[in-house]
Structure formats: structure tokens, C-alpha cells
Design a protein around this motif. Structure first.
Motif, PDB file in Angstrom:
ATOM      1  N   TYR A 277       0.963  -1.304   0.047  1.00 61.25           N
ATOM      2  CA  TYR A 277      -0.082  -0.176  -0.056  1.00 61.25           C
ATOM      3  C   TYR A 277       0.797   1.294  -0.155  1.00 61.25           C
ATOM      4  O   TYR A 277       0.527   2.227  -0.611  1.00 61.25           O
ATOM      5  CB  TYR A 277      -0.969  -0.011   1.296  1.00 61.25           C
ATOM      6  N   LEU A 278       1.777   1.335   0.698  1.00 64.22           N
ATOM      7  CA  LEU A 278       2.793   2.566   0.916  1.00 64.22           C
ATOM      8  C   LEU A 278       3.367   2.830  -0.494  1.00 64.22           C
ATOM      9  O   LEU A 278       3.795   4.008  -0.899  1.00 64.22           O
ATOM     10  CB  LEU A 278       3.674   2.278   1.978  1.00 64.22           C
ATOM     11  N   GLU A 279       3.861   1.587  -1.117  1.00 70.37           N
ATOM     12  CA  GLU A 279       4.552   1.720  -2.628  1.00 70.37           C
ATOM     13  C   GLU A 279       3.453   2.437  -3.568  1.00 70.37           C
ATOM     14  O   GLU A 279       3.905   3.069  -4.110  1.00 70.37           O
ATOM     15  CB  GLU A 279       5.001   0.195  -3.078  1.00 70.37           C
ATOM     16  N   PRO A 292      -7.620   6.997   0.550  1.00 72.82           N
ATOM     17  CA  PRO A 292      -8.165   7.225   1.952  1.00 72.82           C
ATOM     18  C   PRO A 292      -8.045   5.665   2.419  1.00 72.82           C
ATOM     19  O   PRO A 292      -7.784   5.464   3.611  1.00 72.82           O
ATOM     20  CB  PRO A 292      -9.579   7.804   2.081  1.00 72.82           C
ATOM     21  N   GLU A 293      -8.914   4.809   1.674  1.00 72.88           N
ATOM     22  CA  GLU A 293      -8.817   3.363   2.117  1.00 72.88           C
ATOM     23  C   GLU A 293      -7.736   2.718   2.414  1.00 72.88           C
ATOM     24  O   GLU A 293      -7.367   1.965   3.214  1.00 72.88           O
ATOM     25  CB  GLU A 293      -9.947   2.584   1.074  1.00 72.88           C
ATOM     26  N   TYR A 294      -6.916   2.862   1.356  1.00 72.88           N
ATOM     27  CA  TYR A 294      -5.261   2.363   1.480  1.00 72.88           C
ATOM     28  C   TYR A 294      -4.655   2.960   2.881  1.00 72.88           C
ATOM     29  O   TYR A 294      -4.013   2.056   3.498  1.00 72.88           O
ATOM     30  CB  TYR A 294      -4.470   2.811   0.403  1.00 72.88           C
ATOM     31  N   ILE A 295      -4.761   4.104   3.120  1.00 74.88           N
ATOM     32  CA  ILE A 295      -4.269   4.763   4.208  1.00 74.88           C
ATOM     33  C   ILE A 295      -4.797   4.070   5.475  1.00 74.88           C
ATOM     34  O   ILE A 295      -4.234   3.802   6.509  1.00 74.88           O
ATOM     35  CB  ILE A 295      -4.394   6.306   4.330  1.00 74.88           C
ATOM     36  N   LYS A 296      -6.185   3.970   5.367  1.00 75.53           N
ATOM     37  CA  LYS A 296      -6.968   3.200   6.556  1.00 75.53           C
ATOM     38  C   LYS A 296      -6.307   1.938   6.941  1.00 75.53           C
ATOM     39  O   LYS A 296      -6.313   1.213   8.017  1.00 75.53           O
ATOM     40  CB  LYS A 296      -8.394   3.119   6.189  1.00 75.53           C
ATOM     41  N   ARG A 297      -6.149   0.990   5.570  1.00 70.23           N
ATOM     42  CA  ARG A 297      -5.768  -0.255   5.702  1.00 70.23           C
ATOM     43  C   ARG A 297      -4.215  -0.279   6.265  1.00 70.23           C
ATOM     44  O   ARG A 297      -3.799  -1.294   7.100  1.00 70.23           O
ATOM     45  CB  ARG A 297      -5.731  -1.065   4.314  1.00 70.23           C
ATOM     46  N   CYS A 298      -3.584   0.778   5.898  1.00 66.58           N
ATOM     47  CA  CYS A 298      -1.979   0.853   6.552  1.00 66.58           C
ATOM     48  C   CYS A 298      -2.008   1.064   7.823  1.00 66.58           C
ATOM     49  O   CYS A 298      -1.289   0.443   8.603  1.00 66.58           O
ATOM     50  CB  CYS A 298      -1.210   1.902   5.659  1.00 66.58           C
ATOM     51  N   LEU A 299      -2.812   1.814   8.198  1.00 67.82           N
ATOM     52  CA  LEU A 299      -3.081   2.189   9.925  1.00 67.82           C
ATOM     53  C   LEU A 299      -3.580   0.899  10.565  1.00 67.82           C
ATOM     54  O   LEU A 299      -3.269   0.543  11.536  1.00 67.82           O
ATOM     55  CB  LEU A 299      -3.928   3.320   9.947  1.00 67.82           C
ATOM     56  N   LYS A 300      -4.344   0.086   9.993  1.00 64.69           N
ATOM     57  CA  LYS A 300      -4.856  -1.151  10.587  1.00 64.69           C
ATOM     58  C   LYS A 300      -3.531  -2.059  10.611  1.00 64.69           C
ATOM     59  O   LYS A 300      -3.433  -2.760  11.566  1.00 64.69           O
ATOM     60  CB  LYS A 300      -6.041  -1.511   9.703  1.00 64.69           C
ATOM     61  N   LYS A 301      -2.914  -2.218   9.468  1.00 67.45           N
ATOM     62  CA  LYS A 301      -1.856  -3.103   9.589  1.00 67.45           C
ATOM     63  C   LYS A 301      -0.618  -2.656  10.639  1.00 67.45           C
ATOM     64  O   LYS A 301      -0.038  -3.299  11.192  1.00 67.45           O
ATOM     65  CB  LYS A 301      -0.866  -3.337   8.339  1.00 67.45           C
ATOM     66  N   THR A 302      -0.445  -1.295  10.701  1.00 66.27           N
ATOM     67  CA  THR A 302       0.444  -0.816  11.746  1.00 66.27           C
ATOM     68  C   THR A 302      -0.025  -1.224  13.236  1.00 66.27           C
ATOM     69  O   THR A 302       0.904  -1.401  14.137  1.00 66.27           O
ATOM     70  CB  THR A 302       0.635   0.720  11.624  1.00 66.27           C
ATOM     71  N   GLU A 303      -1.237  -1.412  13.408  1.00 68.73           N
ATOM     72  CA  GLU A 303      -1.990  -1.797  14.557  1.00 68.73           C
ATOM     73  C   GLU A 303      -1.668  -3.335  15.082  1.00 68.73           C
ATOM     74  O   GLU A 303      -1.477  -3.524  15.999  1.00 68.73           O
ATOM     75  CB  GLU A 303      -3.273  -1.489  14.656  1.00 68.73           C
TER      76      GLU A 303
END
Length: 461
Positions: A277-279, A292-303
Motif C-alpha cells: 500500500y505504501l508503494e 483514503p481506504e489504502y491509508i486506513k488499511r495501512c493504519l490497521k496493519k500498523t496496529e
């Protein structure tokens, strides 16, 4: 208490040595006393086997040959007012062929009057054993039957009695034999005891060297119940403790390796997804409306990654090998409030939860670490959030009895769980329960996951 009793019952080597020496001395004294009482029987045995020399026959022939050259003068001896003389002066030949153990008595043949006598030199010499072992009465009773013969003197015929005191020849040998036998009786048991214990000590030393080389399977021999045996027992306990510690370190190392492998596997999936997602975001690829959905998923993975790092911290906290934690008195309401808070959090996440608290009138309290008990409950409910079926009811039952409180949590397993974790949370909860002298068990059957733990209660006075 048992270990202390074993130490208090250990016999001292000095005490054992003293007892052996005392008993040996008693036996030695008894043996010497018996030998003393049997001294005449011993002489009779020696005499019957002709082990002592006797020269009375030669002396008889010599006496008969020399007597005609001397006057006996019995009337001079019989006259109380006359001059008395010693046998050695008037009849010097009497003593020429006498050894130290021959005595002579001379009597006038016709009248039977005593004329002269000669006592053996052995009776005149003051040996210490003469007075103690062989007094006069003993000597007289042990002498042989005297040899009797007639001898022709120049002036008259005499009756001669030759006595043998050969029994005194065996006094030194018999006495020394008794002393040596007494020493053997005293020293042999002591030396035998010392030899056995030193041999055992050498065996223990060789076994310790084997243990020092790394062989902890070879046990230390425990023999007896003295200080050396106690030392051997302690060394064997040391061997078992070292073996247990090494085994515990090995298991801990294997558990750490297992944790690292499990965490590496669990972290790889969210990191790969996060990197993808970050790439996309960094290169501005794809549909911009989905950013925004990608960012939300990134935050979920960091959690997820943060949660896993918490698990690693928790593992280090609980599985650091400590067997004791700081504890305090906790009321029953503490655990009730913690379960209710966790249940409310489940409901906020969309789960349906039902808690049933069956509490008797028990005057008891929990004695434990508040932080660790919170972590125990948090791990169990986090496990439900990750793997539980959100559409099914979560059942929580708590029962307080006389000496413990039992909690059972049951939930349905999601058909497509997020991932198969390493179960570090469950292992951590199990360890926390064990640190509080309790236990935790879990099982999966027919799509249901059930975990049960219990903690002991301390009754109020």
C-alpha cells in the motif's frame, strides 16, 4: 522440614569412630581377661606338644656324678645353733648345671630332714609379669611333678627333688601375644571402618569428576548416613538441580526460538501488505479515490504490528524465568469489574456478550498482581476479537467457591479467521495463572473455543 530432619539425623563420623573404638576396647579387655584365666590351660597345651625344653634328665646325671665329691653335713643344718651356709657356697656344683627355671630341694635320706634348697633365678628376678600374671601360688600350681632321685654324698645319702618352672618360659610370649591380640581387636575395626569410608569418599570424588566433565546422568552414590553420605546426597541434589536448570534453559531457548520464528512469520504478512500500500501511495498509482481506504488499511496493519510487539514485550515479562511476582490483596470486585469492562469492550466491537457471575457468600479475596491479572483477561478477550465469530454469542461464566474462583469463556470460531497466530497470548495467560498458583486450559471442538482458568482465594480470618 523433611530436608532439615534428614540433616539432623545424620550420624557424625567422630561418634561412629568412638563407638567402634569403645566396643573394640571392651572386646579386647574381655579377650585379655579370658586369656589370663586360661593361662594354665595354655601352658598345659604347650607342654603336651613338647614346645618347651627340659634339661632335668641331664641335670640328674650331672648331680649324681658330682655329689660324692661333697659332704652334705645334715647335722650342721639341723643344729639351730650351728653355722648355716648357703647351698651355693657349700655345694657349688648344684647351680652349675641349673638353668633359670630349675629348682632343687635336698633332704637327708634316713631321717627325711630338710637340708638345703635352691630356687631358680627366674623367681628371684623381679619381672612385672611375675607379680601380675604369675604370682607364687600360680607358679606352684603350674609346676610339673618334681623329679625325685637319690644321690650319694661323701658323708650320707640324700633324697633330691628337682622342680621345673618351665611355665615361666612362656610368660613373655603369652603376655605379648595377648597385647598384640588386644591391639588387633582394637585397631582392626577402626582401620577397616576408615578404609571403607575413604574408599567410598574416593568413589564419590570420581563420580564428581564425571559430573564435572558434563555427564549429569551419572548419579552420585549415597551409602550410609554420616557426613560423607550427607555430602554425597547434597552433591546428587546439586547434580539434579544443574540438570534441571540446563534443561530449563534449553526449553527456554527453544521457546525463544519458536517465538522468534512465529513472530517473524506473523509480522511478514502485515509488513508485506503495508509495504504494498505504501508503494502505491508513494508512486501515486491506482485510483486516487481509494487512497483514503489504502491509508486506513495501512493504519490497521500498523496496529497489528504494534499488537505483535506488545506480545513480544509481554512474553519477555512473563517468561523471563521468574517464579515469583509482587502480589497484593485484591477484592472479588476487582476481577468482576475487569471481566465486565472486557465484556463491554467486546460489545463496542460488535460482539454479543453475556456474563454470568455465580458467587457464594465466600469471605475470601484474591492475592495476586493486579497488572498481570488484567493482562490475563486482556489476552483472552483479545483472542476473541481476533479469532471469534462476531455473529455468535460470547459466554462468560464465573463461579466463586470456598477456596478458588473459576472463570470459563466460550466463543465460536470465525470461519475465516484473520490469521493463525502463535498463541503467545494464551501461553502468556497460562503462565500468569501459574504464577498465581492457579491454572489455565483451552480446547477447540466443533467450531467452539473454550478457555477456563481458576485462581486461588485466601479466606479471611
Amino acid at each position: 522440614m523433611t530436608k532439615w530432619n534428614k540433616r539432623s539425623n545424620v550420624r557424625k563420623l567422630t561418634t561412629e569412630m568412638f563407638l567402634i573404638l569403645f566396643l573394640s576396647a571392651v572386646v579386647a579387655v574381655g579377650t585379655v581377661s579370658w586369656m589370663y584365666s586360661r593361662r594354665f590351660a595354655a601352658y598345659a597345651w604347650v607342654d603336651s606338644h613338647h614346645l618347651l625344653t627340659d634339661c632335668r634328665e641331664e641335670y640328674k646325671e650331672w648331680f649324681i656324678e658330682q655329689a660324692p665329691h661333697y659332704k652334705l653335713e645334715p647335722e650342721l643344718q639341723a643344729n639351730n645353733t650351728g653355722k648355716r651356709y648357703k647351698t651355693e657356697e657349700k655345694l657349688p656344683f648344684v647351680t652349675e648345671h641349673c638353668d633359670s627355671y630349675i629348682g632343687v630341694g635336698i633332704y637327708e635320706k634316713s631321717s627325711g630332714d630338710y637340708v638345703a634348697s635352691y630356687f631358680p633365678k627366674a623367681l628371684d628376678e623381679s619381672f612385672f609379669w611375675n607379680d601380675w600374671l604369675w604370682n607364687d601360688s600360680a607358679i606352684m600350681s603350674s609346676t610339673e611333678i618334681p623329679m625325685e632321685f637319690d644321690a650319694e654324698f661323701e658323708d650320707t645319702t640324700a633324697q633330691v627333688l628337682v622342680y621345673s618352672y618351665r611355665s615361666m618360659q612362656m610368660i613373655p610370649a603369652y603376655f605379648m601375644a595377648g597385647v598384640l591380640l588386644a591391639l588387633v581387636i582394637i585397631l582392626f575395626p577402626v582401620l577397616f571402618f576408615v578404609h571403607r569410608r575413604m574408599k567410598y569418599l574416593g568413589k564419590v570424588r570420581s563420580e564428581v569428576l564425571v559430573m564435572a566433565e558434563g555427564d549429569l546422568e551419572h548419579r552420585i552414590t549415597v551409602r550410609g548416613n554420616d557426613e560423607i553420605s550427607s555430602l554425597s546426597r547434597e552433591l546428587d541434589m546439586l547434580r539434579l538441580t544443574l540438570k534441571e536448570n540446563i534443561e530449563s534453559e534449553r526449553r527456554s531457548h527453544e521457546a525463544n526460538q519458536e517465538l522468534i520464528r512465529a513472530m517473524s512469520h506473523d509480522l511478514r504478512t502485515p509488513l508485506t501488505t503495508l509495504n504494498g500500500y505504501l508503494e502505491i501511495l508513494s508512486r501515486s498509482k491506482g485510483d486516487a479515490e481509494k487512497y483514503p481506504e489504502y491509508i486506513k488499511r495501512c493504519l490497521k496493519k500498523t496496529e497489528e504490528i504494534r499488537s505483535m510487539s506488545d506480545k513480544m514485550f509481554e512474553y519477555a515479562l512473563v517468561f523471563d524465568g521468574q517464579d515469583h511476582v509482587e502480589k497484593q490483596s485484591l477484592s472479588m470486585d476487582f476481577l468482576r469489574e475487569e471481566l465486565e469492562e472486557q465484556t463491554e469492550y467486546l460489545k463496542m466491537q460488535g460482539f454479543a456478550g453475556n456474563i454470568c457471575w455465580n458467587e457464594e457468600d465466600v469471605p475470601g479475596y484474591l492475592y495476586g498482581n493486579a497488572f498481570l491479572i488484567k493482562r490475563l483477561c486482556g489476552n483472552l478477550f483479545s483472542n476473541i476479537l481476533r479469532y471469534g465469530d462476531i455473529s455468535k454469542l460470547v459466554e462468560i461464566d464465573a463461579d466463586a467457591a470456598a477456596d478458588r474462583i473459576k472463570v470459563r469463556i466460550r466463543n465460536s470460531i470465525a470461519s475465516m479467521p484473520e490469521s493463525q497466530g502463535s498463541k503467545v497470548g494464551l501461553k502468556s495467560a497460562e503462565r500468569i495463572a501459574a504464577l498465581h498458583d492457579g491454572s489455565l486450559e483451552w480446547r477447540e471442538e466443533e467450531g467452539k473455543f473454550t478457555v477456563t482458568f481458576w485462581l486461588p482465594l485466601v479466606l479471611k480470618n
